[in-house]
Write an enzyme that holds these catalytic residues in place. Structure first.
Site, mmCIF file in Angstrom:
data_model
loop_
_atom_site.group_PDB
_atom_site.id
_atom_site.type_symbol
_atom_site.label_atom_id
_atom_site.label_comp_id
_atom_site.label_asym_id
_atom_site.label_seq_id
_atom_site.Cartn_x
_atom_site.Cartn_y
_atom_site.Cartn_z
ATOM 1 N N ASP A 130 28.125 33.785 47.213
ATOM 2 C CA ASP A 130 29.011 32.818 46.569
ATOM 3 C C ASP A 130 29.490 31.822 47.614
ATOM 4 O O ASP A 130 29.653 32.171 48.788
ATOM 5 C CB ASP A 130 30.213 33.528 45.932
ATOM 6 N N ASP B 229 26.130 30.918 38.661
ATOM 7 C CA ASP B 229 27.270 31.215 37.789
ATOM 8 C C ASP B 229 27.621 30.019 36.909
ATOM 9 O O ASP B 229 27.932 30.165 35.727
ATOM 10 C CB ASP B 229 28.486 31.618 38.621
#
Length: 162
Positions: A120, A138
């Site tokens: 991330d 995402d």
């Protein structure tokens, strides 16, 4: 007037490109930033290098490692289902939603399969409050699911007939 229906290879190709862009960004973050680092880009946004062994919001991140295999199986099942769904003729708006989810699912599936975690790198914050870090995959999953929800509300009758 009916919209022109695109072949499934177009949607599979777009999903593959999204997964490749996602993987390229993750690789760049891994090579340019140390794990745990944070670079302020603005007053509310940082680029970070984080690892998530869990699902959304780090769900099951501390489960001991078995969750990796669960998430790989779930993502693989979702991806294969979406490939099959996109094989059937669909209106472009519906196909786009499925395509976005597919691209994101494949992007995170690659991470979990090869790395054992998801990289991330996007961190939004406001007055000390941070949204959990996330990535392009995402964004694709949430955007695609939201798009499908919106079009199902706007035109709830038989989505495959649109």
């Amino acid at each position: 007037m009916t919209a022109r229906v695109q072949p499934p290879t177009l949607w599979w190709g777009i999903a593959a490109v999204l997964a490749l862009i996602d993987q390229s960004l993750k690789l760049g973050v891994e090579h340019l930033y140390e794990l745990g680092s944070s670079v302020a880009v603005g007053s509310f946004f940082n680029i970070v290098h984080a690892r998530n062994t869990g699902a959304a919001f780090s769900f099951l991140a501390d489960a001991g490692g078995w969750q990796r295999y669960l998430f790989v199986v779930v993502a693989l099942a979702v991806a294969l289902t979406l490939v099959a769904i996109l094989q059937r003729e669909r209106h472009w708006s519906e196909a786009l939603g499925y395509c976005l989810v597919l691209g994101g699912a494949v992007g995170n599936l690659i991470d979990r399969s090869l790395r054992g975690f998801v990289v991330d790198y996007l961190d939004f914050h406001y007055q000390g409050w941070h949204w959990p870090a996330f990535n392009l995959a995402d964004i694709c999953i949430v955007s695609g699911a939201s798009f499908l929800l919106v079009i199902s509300v706007i035109s709830p009758a038989s989505p495959s007939k649109r």
